[in-house]
Motif scaffolding. Structure first.
Motif, mmCIF file in Angstrom:
data_model
loop_
_atom_site.group_PDB
_atom_site.id
_atom_site.type_symbol
_atom_site.label_atom_id
_atom_site.label_comp_id
_atom_site.label_asym_id
_atom_site.label_seq_id
_atom_site.Cartn_x
_atom_site.Cartn_y
_atom_site.Cartn_z
ATOM 1 N N VAL A 199 56.295 -3.308 28.219
ATOM 2 C CA VAL A 199 57.475 -3.949 27.652
ATOM 3 C C VAL A 199 57.230 -5.450 27.693
ATOM 4 C CG1 VAL A 199 59.958 -4.236 27.768
ATOM 5 C CG2 VAL A 199 58.938 -2.099 28.501
ATOM 6 N N GLY A 200 56.705 -5.965 26.610
ATOM 7 C CA GLY A 200 56.499 -7.401 26.460
ATOM 8 C C GLY A 200 56.884 -7.730 25.044
ATOM 9 N N GLY A 201 56.424 -8.827 24.523
ATOM 10 C CA GLY A 201 56.649 -9.108 23.108
ATOM 11 C C GLY A 201 58.046 -9.525 22.727
ATOM 12 N N TRP A 202 58.914 -9.785 23.735
ATOM 13 C CA TRP A 202 60.282 -10.167 23.398
ATOM 14 C C TRP A 202 60.348 -11.480 22.628
ATOM 15 C CZ3 TRP A 202 63.700 -6.451 23.898
ATOM 16 C CH2 TRP A 202 63.499 -5.450 24.866
ATOM 17 N N GLU A 203 59.366 -12.372 22.863
ATOM 18 C CA GLU A 203 59.379 -13.654 22.151
ATOM 19 C C GLU A 203 59.176 -13.473 20.649
ATOM 20 O OE1 GLU A 203 58.092 -17.472 24.511
ATOM 21 O OE2 GLU A 203 56.502 -15.974 24.642
ATOM 22 N N GLY A 204 58.634 -12.343 20.241
ATOM 23 C CA GLY A 204 58.455 -12.116 18.822
ATOM 24 C C GLY A 204 59.765 -11.886 18.087
ATOM 25 N N VAL A 205 60.809 -11.449 18.804
ATOM 26 C CA VAL A 205 62.100 -11.177 18.159
ATOM 27 C C VAL A 205 63.188 -12.149 18.598
ATOM 28 C CG1 VAL A 205 61.625 -8.745 17.725
ATOM 29 C CG2 VAL A 205 62.601 -9.412 19.898
ATOM 30 N N PHE A 206 63.043 -12.732 19.778
ATOM 31 C CA PHE A 206 64.024 -13.711 20.261
ATOM 32 C C PHE A 206 63.401 -15.098 20.255
ATOM 33 C CE2 PHE A 206 65.542 -10.020 23.073
ATOM 34 C CZ PHE A 206 66.382 -9.544 22.069
ATOM 35 N N ALA A 207 64.078 -16.058 19.639
ATOM 36 C CA ALA A 207 63.575 -17.426 19.601
ATOM 37 C C ALA A 207 63.701 -18.085 20.968
ATOM 38 C CB ALA A 207 64.331 -18.244 18.555
ATOM 39 N N ARG A 208 64.770 -17.738 21.701
ATOM 40 C CA ARG A 208 64.999 -18.319 23.027
ATOM 41 C C ARG A 208 66.158 -17.591 23.684
ATOM 42 N NH1 ARG A 208 67.143 -21.395 19.149
ATOM 43 N NH2 ARG A 208 69.317 -22.083 19.336
ATOM 44 N N ARG A 230 61.678 3.886 16.660
ATOM 45 C CA ARG A 230 63.090 3.595 16.424
ATOM 46 C C ARG A 230 63.508 2.324 17.159
ATOM 47 N NH1 ARG A 230 63.292 9.119 17.600
ATOM 48 N NH2 ARG A 230 64.372 8.748 19.587
ATOM 49 N N PHE A 231 62.902 2.093 18.333
ATOM 50 C CA PHE A 231 63.215 0.890 19.105
ATOM 51 C C PHE A 231 62.786 -0.369 18.351
ATOM 52 C CE2 PHE A 231 61.336 -2.208 22.122
ATOM 53 C CZ PHE A 231 62.512 -2.706 22.662
ATOM 54 N N VAL A 232 61.538 -0.401 17.843
ATOM 55 C CA VAL A 232 61.080 -1.603 17.148
ATOM 56 C C VAL A 232 61.778 -1.755 15.797
ATOM 57 C CG1 VAL A 232 58.866 -1.619 18.344
ATOM 58 C CG2 VAL A 232 59.046 -0.480 16.135
ATOM 59 N N ASP A 233 62.108 -0.647 15.129
ATOM 60 C CA ASP A 233 62.876 -0.747 13.897
ATOM 61 C C ASP A 233 64.246 -1.366 14.179
ATOM 62 O OD1 ASP A 233 60.801 0.398 12.515
ATOM 63 O OD2 ASP A 233 61.734 2.378 12.312
ATOM 64 N N GLY A 234 64.841 -1.002 15.309
ATOM 65 C CA GLY A 234 66.125 -1.582 15.693
ATOM 66 C C GLY A 234 66.018 -3.071 15.933
ATOM 67 N N LEU A 235 64.948 -3.510 16.594
ATOM 68 C CA LEU A 235 64.769 -4.943 16.839
ATOM 69 C C LEU A 235 64.670 -5.705 15.528
ATOM 70 C CD1 LEU A 235 62.241 -4.965 19.824
ATOM 71 C CD2 LEU A 235 64.717 -5.368 19.904
ATOM 72 N N ARG A 236 63.963 -5.155 14.562
ATOM 73 C CA ARG A 236 63.852 -5.833 13.274
ATOM 74 C C ARG A 236 65.211 -5.939 12.584
ATOM 75 N NH1 ARG A 236 59.442 -2.119 12.577
ATOM 76 N NH2 ARG A 236 57.467 -3.056 13.219
ATOM 77 N N ALA A 237 66.072 -4.982 12.876
ATOM 78 C CA ALA A 237 67.411 -4.983 12.267
ATOM 79 C C ALA A 237 68.441 -5.720 13.113
ATOM 80 C CB ALA A 237 67.871 -3.543 12.029
ATOM 81 N N GLY A 238 68.020 -6.260 14.270
ATOM 82 C CA GLY A 238 68.942 -7.024 15.096
ATOM 83 C C GLY A 238 69.707 -6.192 16.103
ATOM 84 N N ARG A 239 69.159 -5.012 16.486
ATOM 85 C CA ARG A 239 69.816 -4.160 17.465
ATOM 86 C C ARG A 239 68.825 -3.785 18.562
ATOM 87 N NH1 ARG A 239 70.919 0.839 15.313
ATOM 88 N NH2 ARG A 239 72.674 1.208 16.725
ATOM 89 N N ALA A 299 62.246 -8.174 6.881
ATOM 90 C CA ALA A 299 61.011 -7.512 7.294
ATOM 91 C C ALA A 299 61.176 -6.001 7.189
ATOM 92 C CB ALA A 299 60.653 -7.907 8.724
ATOM 93 N N GLN A 300 60.201 -5.331 6.645
ATOM 94 C CA GLN A 300 60.249 -3.889 6.481
ATOM 95 C C GLN A 300 59.649 -3.190 7.697
ATOM 96 O OE1 GLN A 300 61.803 -2.425 3.823
ATOM 97 N NE2 GLN A 300 62.401 -4.556 3.439
ATOM 98 N N PRO A 301 60.160 -2.017 8.051
ATOM 99 C CA PRO A 301 59.577 -1.272 9.178
ATOM 100 C C PRO A 301 58.101 -0.993 8.939
ATOM 101 C CG PRO A 301 61.672 -0.305 8.491
ATOM 102 C CD PRO A 301 61.309 -1.319 7.451
ATOM 103 N N GLU A 302 57.325 -1.158 9.965
ATOM 104 C CA GLU A 302 55.902 -0.900 9.889
ATOM 105 C C GLU A 302 55.595 0.398 10.632
ATOM 106 O OE1 GLU A 302 54.073 -4.278 11.549
ATOM 107 O OE2 GLU A 302 54.906 -5.685 10.094
ATOM 108 N N THR A 330 57.259 -7.534 15.987
ATOM 109 C CA THR A 330 57.301 -6.535 17.057
ATOM 110 C C THR A 330 55.909 -6.043 17.442
ATOM 111 O OG1 THR A 330 57.644 -4.778 15.419
ATOM 112 C CG2 THR A 330 59.610 -5.755 16.399
ATOM 113 N N SER A 331 54.882 -6.763 17.018
ATOM 114 C CA SER A 331 53.512 -6.316 17.304
ATOM 115 C C SER A 331 53.193 -6.369 18.791
ATOM 116 C CB SER A 331 52.504 -7.161 16.522
ATOM 117 O OG SER A 331 52.578 -8.526 16.911
#
Length: 333
Positions: A305-314, A182-191, A3-6, A297-298
């Motif tokens: 601070v919500g949306g964690w389910e978009g990056v973590f499966a469980r 930078r925070f959401v870009d990090g989540l897309r990269a696994g950090r 996924a590319q940074p948006e 990360t939308s």
């Protein structure tokens, strides 16, 4: 493909349904659309369409005297809508026009599906096109250039409409703040990236761009990564209440988790993979990331601070011993 940074920013919609009664005149008008008829009200020698319950000259209430008008009419003035929105009657360019229906003395504001602006003109003839499946709304009729297609009427019988429901919407857009981007870009990269205060040394996740306690700003040089595992500091069971747009049907857990390396817990973490009976304060958890090309990360904006389910499966228990709840009291949220 990863996924590319948006960086286009966020688009948010606030929407709720508004239900109202129609009354005997408007209800009869909307019901008439379901039978392929346009109605006006005869008041003081004039025929007004759409019909009203009062005399527009005096404001006095009048008895309903509904008469048929149209279905044809003439365009008095018009304007072209080049970029329709989701709330418009068409997903293609169209015109809004003041239409003087045959038999009416006042113009009717409505949409004309002309195909192109070049086909619109003042004085042109248009005719009503009624919906095949009426919904009891003003959108049960639109207008088209006369002769382009039959005005026709739906075969369904329709009763007067007593209530109508409308979606009231507000859409707004905003860019993400640099530290949030930078925070959401990090989540897309696994950090998971937080920010360390240059004064107190406290690590905030996500970063806020400032330390509100020490009143100092924080930039990219203060970014720091924290672990994707941590400790439950508080939680509650959510039992979904049904409302417009509600997608949840089953109870679930919403928790705050103090990630290793952070000074405050992340909040709004929804946990569905662990039974309530096995969930507790002090439980050690490990995030299981979604595949990189599936991370969404939308759900993160500039504030909440919500949306964690978009990056973590469980989340899964790590098997480590629980942390003493007494050590977590200052992190309860």
């Amino acid at each position: 493909m990863a996924a590319q940074p948006e960086r286009a920013g966020l688009s948010t919609v606030l929407e709720y349904p508004y239900t109202r009664t129609t009354g005997p005149v408007v209800g009869a008008f909307l019901g008439g659309l379901g039978r392929g008829r346009l109605l006006g009200s005869r008041i003081g020698g004039r025929v007004i369409c759409p019909p009203v319950e009062y005399d527009p000259e005096t404001g006095h209430r009048v008895e309903a005297d509904l008469v048929p008008v149209g279905p044809g009419g003439s365009v008095a003035v018009w304007t072209w809508v080049r970029e329709p929105t989701a709330r418009h009657p068409f997903d293609r360019p169209f015109a809004f026009a003041l239409i003087l229906l045959d038999g009416a003395d006042t113009p009717f504001v409505h949409a004309v599906d002309a195909g192109s602006a070049e086909l619109m003109s003042c004085g042109m003839r248009v005719t009503a096109r009624f919906a095949d499946e009426p919904a009891g709304a003003i959108t049960d009729v639109v207008f088209v250039p006369e002769g382009s297609e039959p005005g026709g009427s739906p075969a369904a019988e329709a009763e007067p409409v007593t209530t109508t429901t409308h979606l009231i919407s507000l859409r707004y857009s905003q860019p993400l703040h640099p530290h949030r981007q930078r925070f959401v870009d990090g989540l897309r990269a696994g950090r998971i990236i937080g920010q360390r205060s240059p004064v107190s040394g406290l690590v905030y996740v996500p970063g806020r761009g400032h330390d509100q306690l020490e009143r100092v700003t924080m930039g990219e040089e203060h970014d720091t990564a924290v672990a994707d595992r941590g400790t439950v500091t508080s939680f509650t069971e959510i039992t979904p209440v049904q409302y417009h747009g509600q997608k949840e049907t089953e109870p679930y857990i919403r928790a705050s988790i103090l990630l290793d390396g952070a000074s405050a817990p992340i909040t709004g973490v929804d946990v569905r993979s662990i039974p309530l009976a096995r969930f507790r304060v002090g439980l050690r958890l490990q995030a299981v990331w979604r595949p990189e090309d599936e991370r969404d990360t939308s759900g993160f904006d500039n504030w909440a601070v919500g949306g964690w389910e978009g990056v973590f499966a469980r989340w899964e228990p790590t098997g480590e011993p629980d942390v003493d709840s007494a050590l977590l009291e200052e992190h309860v949220f």
